[in-house]
Motif scaffolding. Sequence first.
Motif, PDB file in Angstrom:
ATOM      1  N   LEU A  89       0.390  -1.146  -0.400  1.00 61.81           N
ATOM      2  CA  LEU A  89       0.367  -0.409  -0.011  1.00 61.81           C
ATOM      3  C   LEU A  89       0.288   0.948   0.031  1.00 61.81           C
ATOM      4  O   LEU A  89       0.361   2.163  -0.636  1.00 61.81           O
ATOM      5  CB  LEU A  89      -1.491   0.236   0.961  1.00 61.81           C
ATOM      6  CG  LEU A  89      -1.995  -0.839   0.812  1.00 61.81           C
ATOM      7  CD1 LEU A  89      -2.922  -1.322   2.373  1.00 61.81           C
ATOM      8  CD2 LEU A  89      -3.701  -1.124  -0.144  1.00 61.81           C
ATOM      9  N   THR A  90       2.192   1.780   1.162  1.00 58.08           N
ATOM     10  CA  THR A  90       2.773   2.466   0.435  1.00 58.08           C
ATOM     11  C   THR A  90       3.677   2.564  -0.143  1.00 58.08           C
ATOM     12  O   THR A  90       4.779   3.587  -0.655  1.00 58.08           O
ATOM     13  CB  THR A  90       3.952   2.127   2.174  1.00 58.08           C
ATOM     14  OG1 THR A  90       4.252   1.295   2.021  1.00 58.08           O
ATOM     15  CG2 THR A  90       2.884   2.510   3.562  1.00 58.08           C
ATOM     16  N   SER A  91       4.218   1.641  -0.993  1.00 59.42           N
ATOM     17  CA  SER A  91       5.227   1.329  -2.075  1.00 59.42           C
ATOM     18  C   SER A  91       4.149   2.801  -3.346  1.00 59.42           C
ATOM     19  O   SER A  91       5.391   2.733  -4.072  1.00 59.42           O
ATOM     20  CB  SER A  91       4.983   0.147  -2.737  1.00 59.42           C
ATOM     21  OG  SER A  91       3.907  -0.243  -3.348  1.00 59.42           O
ATOM     22  N   MET A  92       3.717   2.748  -3.335  1.00 56.38           N
ATOM     23  CA  MET A  92       3.060   3.777  -4.746  1.00 56.38           C
ATOM     24  C   MET A  92       3.057   4.915  -4.022  1.00 56.38           C
ATOM     25  O   MET A  92       2.251   6.295  -4.873  1.00 56.38           O
ATOM     26  CB  MET A  92       2.047   3.308  -4.744  1.00 56.38           C
ATOM     27  CG  MET A  92       1.794   1.445  -5.995  1.00 56.38           C
ATOM     28  SD  MET A  92       0.234   1.756  -6.906  1.00 56.38           S
ATOM     29  CE  MET A  92       1.101  -0.185  -6.518  1.00 56.38           C
ATOM     30  N   LEU A  93       3.469   5.161  -2.727  1.00 61.24           N
ATOM     31  CA  LEU A  93       2.941   6.563  -2.091  1.00 61.24           C
ATOM     32  C   LEU A  93       5.297   7.506  -2.375  1.00 61.24           C
ATOM     33  O   LEU A  93       5.376   6.690  -2.682  1.00 61.24           O
ATOM     34  CB  LEU A  93       3.210   6.817  -0.736  1.00 61.24           C
ATOM     35  CG  LEU A  93       1.892   6.379   0.098  1.00 61.24           C
ATOM     36  CD1 LEU A  93       1.441   6.748   1.253  1.00 61.24           C
ATOM     37  CD2 LEU A  93       0.608   7.063  -0.783  1.00 61.24           C
ATOM     38  N   THR A  94       4.246   8.949  -2.192  1.00 64.75           N
ATOM     39  CA  THR A  94       5.994   9.385  -2.550  1.00 64.75           C
ATOM     40  C   THR A  94       6.571   9.337  -0.970  1.00 64.75           C
ATOM     41  O   THR A  94       5.893   8.745   0.016  1.00 64.75           O
ATOM     42  CB  THR A  94       5.517  11.027  -2.749  1.00 64.75           C
ATOM     43  OG1 THR A  94       4.723  12.078  -1.709  1.00 64.75           O
ATOM     44  CG2 THR A  94       4.901  10.823  -4.449  1.00 64.75           C
ATOM     45  N   ALA A  95       7.705   9.808  -1.289  1.00 63.89           N
ATOM     46  CA  ALA A  95       8.025   9.479   0.474  1.00 63.89           C
ATOM     47  C   ALA A  95       7.298  10.902   1.201  1.00 63.89           C
ATOM     48  O   ALA A  95       7.005  10.794   2.061  1.00 63.89           O
ATOM     49  CB  ALA A  95       9.774  10.215   0.469  1.00 63.89           C
ATOM     50  N   PRO A  96       6.648  12.000   0.691  1.00 60.16           N
ATOM     51  CA  PRO A  96       6.154  13.302   1.859  1.00 60.16           C
ATOM     52  C   PRO A  96       4.724  12.477   2.543  1.00 60.16           C
ATOM     53  O   PRO A  96       4.189  12.270   3.131  1.00 60.16           O
ATOM     54  CB  PRO A  96       6.037  14.640   0.937  1.00 60.16           C
ATOM     55  CG  PRO A  96       7.256  14.519   0.222  1.00 60.16           C
ATOM     56  CD  PRO A  96       7.072  12.814  -0.188  1.00 60.16           C
ATOM     57  N   GLN A  97       4.744  11.470   1.348  1.00 60.72           N
ATOM     58  CA  GLN A  97       3.167  10.716   1.496  1.00 60.72           C
ATOM     59  C   GLN A  97       3.605   9.792   2.365  1.00 60.72           C
ATOM     60  O   GLN A  97       2.730   9.475   3.568  1.00 60.72           O
ATOM     61  CB  GLN A  97       2.759  10.276   0.823  1.00 60.72           C
ATOM     62  CG  GLN A  97       1.650  11.111  -0.183  1.00 60.72           C
ATOM     63  CD  GLN A  97       0.966  10.750  -1.920  1.00 60.72           C
ATOM     64  OE1 GLN A  97       2.244  10.365  -2.455  1.00 60.72           O
ATOM     65  NE2 GLN A  97       0.117  11.727  -2.040  1.00 60.72           N
ATOM     66  N   ARG A  98       4.703   9.081   2.688  1.00 56.65           N
ATOM     67  CA  ARG A  98       4.491   7.439   3.111  1.00 56.65           C
ATOM     68  C   ARG A  98       5.381   8.181   4.760  1.00 56.65           C
ATOM     69  O   ARG A  98       4.635   7.644   5.843  1.00 56.65           O
ATOM     70  CB  ARG A  98       6.160   7.038   3.011  1.00 56.65           C
ATOM     71  CG  ARG A  98       5.571   6.220   1.650  1.00 56.65           C
ATOM     72  CD  ARG A  98       6.921   4.855   1.676  1.00 56.65           C
ATOM     73  NE  ARG A  98       7.920   5.767   1.471  1.00 56.65           N
ATOM     74  CZ  ARG A  98       8.961   6.439  -0.108  1.00 56.65           C
ATOM     75  NH1 ARG A  98       7.392   5.284  -1.196  1.00 56.65           N
ATOM     76  NH2 ARG A  98       9.246   6.419  -0.577  1.00 56.65           N
ATOM     77  N   GLN A 100       3.751  11.015   5.267  1.00 58.04           N
ATOM     78  CA  GLN A 100       2.553  11.018   6.977  1.00 58.04           C
ATOM     79  C   GLN A 100       1.934  10.469   7.129  1.00 58.04           C
ATOM     80  O   GLN A 100       0.858  10.284   8.633  1.00 58.04           O
ATOM     81  CB  GLN A 100       1.558  12.233   5.428  1.00 58.04           C
ATOM     82  CG  GLN A 100       1.893  13.387   5.416  1.00 58.04           C
ATOM     83  CD  GLN A 100       1.007  13.918   3.894  1.00 58.04           C
ATOM     84  OE1 GLN A 100       0.264  13.058   3.061  1.00 58.04           O
ATOM     85  NE2 GLN A 100       1.044  15.800   3.829  1.00 58.04           N
ATOM     86  N   VAL A 101       1.615   8.878   6.419  1.00 57.27           N
ATOM     87  CA  VAL A 101       1.506   7.555   6.832  1.00 57.27           C
ATOM     88  C   VAL A 101       2.151   7.590   7.793  1.00 57.27           C
ATOM     89  O   VAL A 101       1.020   6.400   9.358  1.00 57.27           O
ATOM     90  CB  VAL A 101       1.615   6.557   5.908  1.00 57.27           C
ATOM     91  CG1 VAL A 101       1.152   5.517   6.170  1.00 57.27           C
ATOM     92  CG2 VAL A 101      -0.118   7.150   4.515  1.00 57.27           C
ATOM     93  N   ALA A 102       3.280   7.652   7.814  1.00 58.07           N
ATOM     94  CA  ALA A 102       3.759   7.358   9.356  1.00 58.07           C
ATOM     95  C   ALA A 102       3.685   8.198  10.458  1.00 58.07           C
ATOM     96  O   ALA A 102       3.305   7.450  11.082  1.00 58.07           O
ATOM     97  CB  ALA A 102       5.844   7.620   9.516  1.00 58.07           C
ATOM     98  N   HIS A 103       2.992   9.052  10.002  1.00 58.47           N
ATOM     99  CA  HIS A 103       2.840  10.573  11.732  1.00 58.47           C
ATOM    100  C   HIS A 103       1.812   9.493  11.804  1.00 58.47           C
ATOM    101  O   HIS A 103       1.922   9.751  13.104  1.00 58.47           O
ATOM    102  CB  HIS A 103       3.045  11.362  10.881  1.00 58.47           C
ATOM    103  CG  HIS A 103       2.407  12.419  12.301  1.00 58.47           C
ATOM    104  ND1 HIS A 103       2.808  12.638  13.246  1.00 58.47           N
ATOM    105  CD2 HIS A 103       1.409  12.929  11.771  1.00 58.47           C
ATOM    106  CE1 HIS A 103       2.654  12.817  13.967  1.00 58.47           C
ATOM    107  NE2 HIS A 103       1.139  13.854  13.349  1.00 58.47           N
TER     108      HIS A 103
END
Length: 114
Positions: A89-98, A100-103
Amino acid sequence: MELDMKAIGKRIKKLRTQQNMTQERLAELADISSHYVYELEAGLKTMSCPILASIACALHTSADYLLFGGASYDLEAESPSRHDQLEHLTSMLTAPQRNQVAHILSVIVPYLKE
């Protein structure tokens, strides 16, 4: 590295037909035209990353499988590893999006522990 669009098209078609899905239905789910699905399956066209992601989601597989083959990754399998699901699910996200998800997860996780 050059991608083999004919092989990618064959994998798309194989998954689509295994799921008894028409080109029209795949087009609808992926928000593309049915003619474009035909062109992709025939190896006549390339696709953008967002379209690759849409097709992979519509076919319940990974973009990695569509691009490179190997073992099919069924995202709706009964017991896939949760780690694998999160990674996909996170592999298609940009670094900033990842980030945000981690936060978001760092805020939620303490409340999930019993």
